[in-house]
Design an enzyme around this catalytic site. Sequence first.
Site, PDB file in Angstrom:
ATOM      1  N   GLY A   1      24.160  34.503 -38.056  1.00 19.13           N
ATOM      2  CA  GLY A   1      23.328  33.377 -38.478  1.00 19.13           C
ATOM      3  C   GLY A   1      21.884  33.499 -38.015  1.00 19.13           C
ATOM      4  O   GLY A   1      20.953  33.217 -38.777  1.00 19.13           O
ATOM      5  N   THR A   2      21.689  33.937 -36.785  1.00 20.93           N
ATOM      6  CA  THR A   2      20.329  34.030 -36.245  1.00 20.93           C
ATOM      7  C   THR A   2      19.509  35.020 -37.074  1.00 20.93           C
ATOM      8  O   THR A   2      18.366  34.738 -37.449  1.00 20.93           O
ATOM      9  CB  THR A   2      20.382  34.491 -34.772  1.00 20.93           C
ATOM     10  OG1 THR A   2      21.161  33.542 -34.046  1.00 20.93           O
ATOM     11  CG2 THR A   2      19.000  34.588 -34.170  1.00 20.93           C
TER      12      THR A   2
ATOM     13  N   CYS B   1      20.955  22.962 -19.923  1.00 20.05           N
ATOM     14  CA  CYS B   1      20.821  23.562 -18.588  1.00 20.05           C
ATOM     15  C   CYS B   1      21.272  25.013 -18.575  1.00 20.05           C
ATOM     16  O   CYS B   1      20.674  25.848 -17.911  1.00 20.05           O
ATOM     17  CB  CYS B   1      21.641  22.790 -17.576  1.00 20.05           C
ATOM     18  SG  CYS B   1      21.182  21.063 -17.516  1.00 20.05           S
TER      19      CYS B   1
ATOM     20  N   THR C   1      23.433  51.400 -40.789  1.00 14.70           N
ATOM     21  CA  THR C   1      24.840  51.579 -41.150  1.00 14.70           C
ATOM     22  C   THR C   1      25.610  50.271 -40.920  1.00 14.70           C
ATOM     23  O   THR C   1      25.496  49.652 -39.875  1.00 14.70           O
ATOM     24  CB  THR C   1      25.448  52.733 -40.326  1.00 14.70           C
ATOM     25  OG1 THR C   1      24.682  53.903 -40.623  1.00 14.70           O
ATOM     26  CG2 THR C   1      26.906  52.966 -40.678  1.00 14.70           C
TER      27      THR C   1
ATOM     28  N   SER D   1      27.416  32.632 -41.016  1.00 20.90           N
ATOM     29  CA  SER D   1      27.859  33.409 -39.859  1.00 20.90           C
ATOM     30  C   SER D   1      29.385  33.412 -39.832  1.00 20.90           C
ATOM     31  O   SER D   1      30.012  32.371 -40.041  1.00 20.90           O
ATOM     32  CB  SER D   1      27.311  32.745 -38.594  1.00 20.90           C
ATOM     33  OG  SER D   1      27.745  33.448 -37.459  1.00 20.90           O
TER      34      SER D   1
HETATM   35  N1  PLP Z   1      22.462  28.122 -37.070  1.00 21.94           N
HETATM   36  C1  PLP Z   1      23.337  27.199 -36.647  1.00 21.94           C
HETATM   37  C2  PLP Z   1      23.322  25.837 -37.262  1.00 21.94           C
HETATM   38  C3  PLP Z   1      24.264  27.520 -35.650  1.00 21.94           C
HETATM   39  O1  PLP Z   1      25.134  26.601 -35.224  1.00 21.94           O
HETATM   40  C4  PLP Z   1      24.258  28.824 -35.100  1.00 21.94           C
HETATM   41  C5  PLP Z   1      25.177  29.188 -34.022  1.00 21.94           C
HETATM   42  O2  PLP Z   1      25.713  28.369 -33.318  1.00 21.94           O
HETATM   43  C6  PLP Z   1      23.323  29.745 -35.593  1.00 21.94           C
HETATM   44  C7  PLP Z   1      22.442  29.368 -36.564  1.00 21.94           C
HETATM   45  C8  PLP Z   1      23.282  31.149 -35.062  1.00 21.94           C
HETATM   46  O3  PLP Z   1      24.348  31.894 -35.577  1.00 21.94           O
HETATM   47  P1  PLP Z   1      24.856  33.224 -34.843  1.00 21.94           P
HETATM   48  O4  PLP Z   1      25.546  32.791 -33.602  1.00 21.94           O
HETATM   49  O5  PLP Z   1      25.771  33.871 -35.831  1.00 21.94           O
HETATM   50  O6  PLP Z   1      23.649  34.062 -34.588  1.00 21.94           O
END
Ligand code: PLP
Length: 372
Positions: free
Chosen positions: A51-52, A305, A218, A180
């Site tokens: 996701g990131t 935290c 890859t 993700s």
């Molecule tokens: N976006 C949202 C809304 C998320 O909840 C998360 C992860 O918790 C991410 C992005 C990031 O995804 P990843 O952990 O696959 O990098």
Amino acid sequence: MGKYFDELYGNPSSQLYELGRKSKEAIEKSRKIVADFLNAEEKEIYFTAGGTESDNWALKGVAFANFNKGKNHIITTKIEHHAIIHTCEYLEKFGIETTYLDVDRYGLIDLEKLKEAIRPETMLISIMFANNEIGTIQHIEEIGEIAKDNGVLFHVDAVQALGSVKIDVKKQHIDLMSMSAHKISGPKGVGALYIKKGTKIDNFIHGGGQERGRRAGTEGVQNIVGFGKAVEIAARDFNNNEKLIALRNRLIEGIKNNIPDVVLNGHPTQRLPNNVNFSYKYVEGESILLLLDMEGIAASSGSACTSGSLDPSHVLLATGLDHGTAHGSIRFTLSEEITEEDIDFVVETMKKIITKLRAMSPIKNDEDLKKN
Ligand code: PLP
């Protein structure tokens, strides 16, 4: 997944031998499963490391492809994941401005405020489908219509929504969407970005020709296979989440009815089926987590935290909670394996923990003195 570690370990870029071709076929099978689930086309799905990365690609890719053309403005919300917020902050270095929309106490944006925020220079609206902390689900289709009517690209962070909420990228006018695997019980370190065909976006990782040359490197074949399987299972079980919703509601009611001075965070009904987030006045989230862990219960706190900051969650603050209340917040995320007995155990345990912590709380003692 195991088979692609030890038997079918061929490099998918090597099409001259069977092992390579088998790997490539496995990737394409997963791509079709993901595309079908979203009503997208296979060539619109690009596998990423999660996701990131997908969020980074969507924002940086659109920004770099468009900002020389007089477009330098992004609209997002104050409750996005840090993968969005920190990327927008980074883009400011390049002269790209961001508007962070407010949310109401349930975490919903105001659609009129969104319309007002659009400028001639706006290139992208990036709004999450469902919030990871409080579970609130936005009005994605209406937002998509606003973006389309104004000729602005629309990116959706659907990391939390995938598998829980109906997603149809065409009907919802979505141009880019992040996913993700590990949020739907798939492997960690793999995800995807949906890119509607024709969208102006730069390639993300430069190198070989993988992912049609747009995200080189890859492929983690076994991870992509796992992601495909997780989506296949999510699609199969999609209409079966009544059980999860009933468990979620049992936990919400159990906490509300057994523990005084609590606040439910997020929308009461328009929320993810697996999300329960409460603030417990006069106590501190990290202390609750430690005591829960001793009982074998894993949860998350609303404060940050653990990430090295004492600031409470930006999401909870954006919904209007004061710092003290936000600090005493706990999120439970439910899975299909949870039973009614588990829920009742959590409620009983929380009741004990909160009573114990409040008995030691200096804030609670001050409040009681003031009342007397
Ligand atoms: N976006 C949202 C809304 C998320 O909840 C998360 C992860 O918790 C991410 C992005 C990031 O995804 P990843 O952990 O696959 O990098």
